[in-house]
Design a protein around this motif. Structure first.
Motif, PDB file in Angstrom:
ATOM      1  N   SER A 180     -49.729  43.681 -10.763  1.00 19.44           N
ATOM      2  CA  SER A 180     -48.252  42.462 -11.160  1.00 19.44           C
ATOM      3  C   SER A 180     -48.102  41.917  -9.834  1.00 19.44           C
ATOM      4  O   SER A 180     -48.073  40.729  -9.272  1.00 19.44           O
ATOM      5  N   PHE A 181     -48.350  42.189  -9.096  1.00 15.77           N
ATOM      6  CA  PHE A 181     -48.355  41.590  -7.516  1.00 15.77           C
ATOM      7  C   PHE A 181     -49.718  40.373  -7.591  1.00 15.77           C
ATOM      8  O   PHE A 181     -48.883  39.566  -6.821  1.00 15.77           O
ATOM      9  N   CYS A 182     -50.641  40.910  -7.801  1.00 14.85           N
ATOM     10  CA  CYS A 182     -51.629  39.347  -7.100  1.00 14.85           C
ATOM     11  C   CYS A 182     -51.143  38.852  -8.478  1.00 14.85           C
ATOM     12  O   CYS A 182     -51.069  37.386  -8.021  1.00 14.85           O
ATOM     13  N   ASP A 183     -50.667  38.830  -9.680  1.00 12.38           N
ATOM     14  CA  ASP A 183     -50.449  37.835 -10.634  1.00 12.38           C
ATOM     15  C   ASP A 183     -48.943  36.708  -9.959  1.00 12.38           C
ATOM     16  O   ASP A 183     -49.559  35.838 -10.113  1.00 12.38           O
ATOM     17  N   SER A 184     -48.470  37.823  -9.644  1.00 10.96           N
ATOM     18  CA  SER A 184     -47.181  36.509  -8.832  1.00 10.96           C
ATOM     19  C   SER A 184     -47.501  36.611  -7.496  1.00 10.96           C
ATOM     20  O   SER A 184     -47.383  34.975  -7.609  1.00 10.96           O
ATOM     21  N   LYS A 185     -48.481  36.421  -6.586  1.00 13.01           N
ATOM     22  CA  LYS A 185     -49.040  36.108  -5.260  1.00 13.01           C
ATOM     23  C   LYS A 185     -49.673  35.254  -5.610  1.00 13.01           C
ATOM     24  O   LYS A 185     -49.626  33.522  -5.195  1.00 13.01           O
ATOM     25  N   CYS A 186     -51.020  34.740  -6.530  1.00  9.97           N
ATOM     26  CA  CYS A 186     -51.894  34.401  -6.824  1.00  9.97           C
ATOM     27  C   CYS A 186     -50.841  33.130  -7.228  1.00  9.97           C
ATOM     28  O   CYS A 186     -51.674  31.856  -6.995  1.00  9.97           O
ATOM     29  N   GLY A 187     -50.297  33.318  -8.758  1.00 15.71           N
ATOM     30  CA  GLY A 187     -49.201  32.342  -9.142  1.00 15.71           C
ATOM     31  C   GLY A 187     -48.432  31.472  -8.240  1.00 15.71           C
ATOM     32  O   GLY A 187     -48.580  30.112  -8.874  1.00 15.71           O
ATOM     33  N   VAL A 188     -48.025  31.767  -7.216  1.00 16.95           N
ATOM     34  CA  VAL A 188     -47.675  30.668  -6.417  1.00 16.95           C
ATOM     35  C   VAL A 188     -48.975  30.434  -6.045  1.00 16.95           C
ATOM     36  O   VAL A 188     -48.736  28.888  -5.533  1.00 16.95           O
ATOM     37  N   ARG A 189     -49.785  30.826  -5.107  1.00 20.73           N
ATOM     38  CA  ARG A 189     -50.339  30.063  -4.599  1.00 20.73           C
ATOM     39  C   ARG A 189     -51.421  29.013  -5.430  1.00 20.73           C
ATOM     40  O   ARG A 189     -52.063  27.554  -4.716  1.00 20.73           O
ATOM     41  N   CYS A 190     -51.158  29.013  -6.428  1.00 23.44           N
ATOM     42  CA  CYS A 190     -52.238  28.404  -7.438  1.00 23.44           C
ATOM     43  C   CYS A 190     -50.878  27.324  -8.253  1.00 23.44           C
ATOM     44  O   CYS A 190     -51.767  26.189  -8.726  1.00 23.44           O
ATOM     45  N   SER A 191     -50.539  27.266  -7.474  1.00 22.54           N
ATOM     46  CA  SER A 191     -48.802  26.315  -8.396  1.00 22.54           C
ATOM     47  C   SER A 191     -49.241  24.998  -7.891  1.00 22.54           C
ATOM     48  O   SER A 191     -49.041  24.333  -8.895  1.00 22.54           O
TER      49      SER A 191
END
Length: 88
Positions: free
Chosen positions: A28-39
């Motif tokens: 969940s950490f990576c999913d949320s961080k990457c969601g922001v990074r790749c938005s």
């Protein structure tokens, strides 16, 4: 005895498959961080894939949607086979 063994094998198979799915899912950490990074990425599916790989290996993702890679040297220094940056 055969029924008990068969039951044990079925239960083991079910438990191992559910654990495998959990392990293969991103954290969940990576999913949320990457969601922001790749938005704002043009190829969001590709960005999320490589960001997730880098996050799992480095345990960090730079803040923002672009740049700031100095916050995470492992993420910054990952290269693909052609020597280009691997992580978005």
């Amino acid at each position: 005895m055969k029924v008990a063994l068969a039951t044990f094998l079925v239960v083991s198979l079910v438990l191992s498959s559910s654990l495998l799915e959990t392990a293969m899912a991103g954290s969940s950490f990576c999913d949320s961080k990457c969601g922001v990074r790749c938005s704002k990425a043009g190829r969001q599916d590709r960005c999320l894939k490589y960001c997730g790989i880098c996050c799992e290996e480095c345990n960090c993702v730079p803040s923002g949607t672009y740049g700031n890679k100095d916050e995470c040297p492992c993420y910054r220094d990952k290269k693909n086979s052609k020597g280009n940056p691997k992580c978005p």
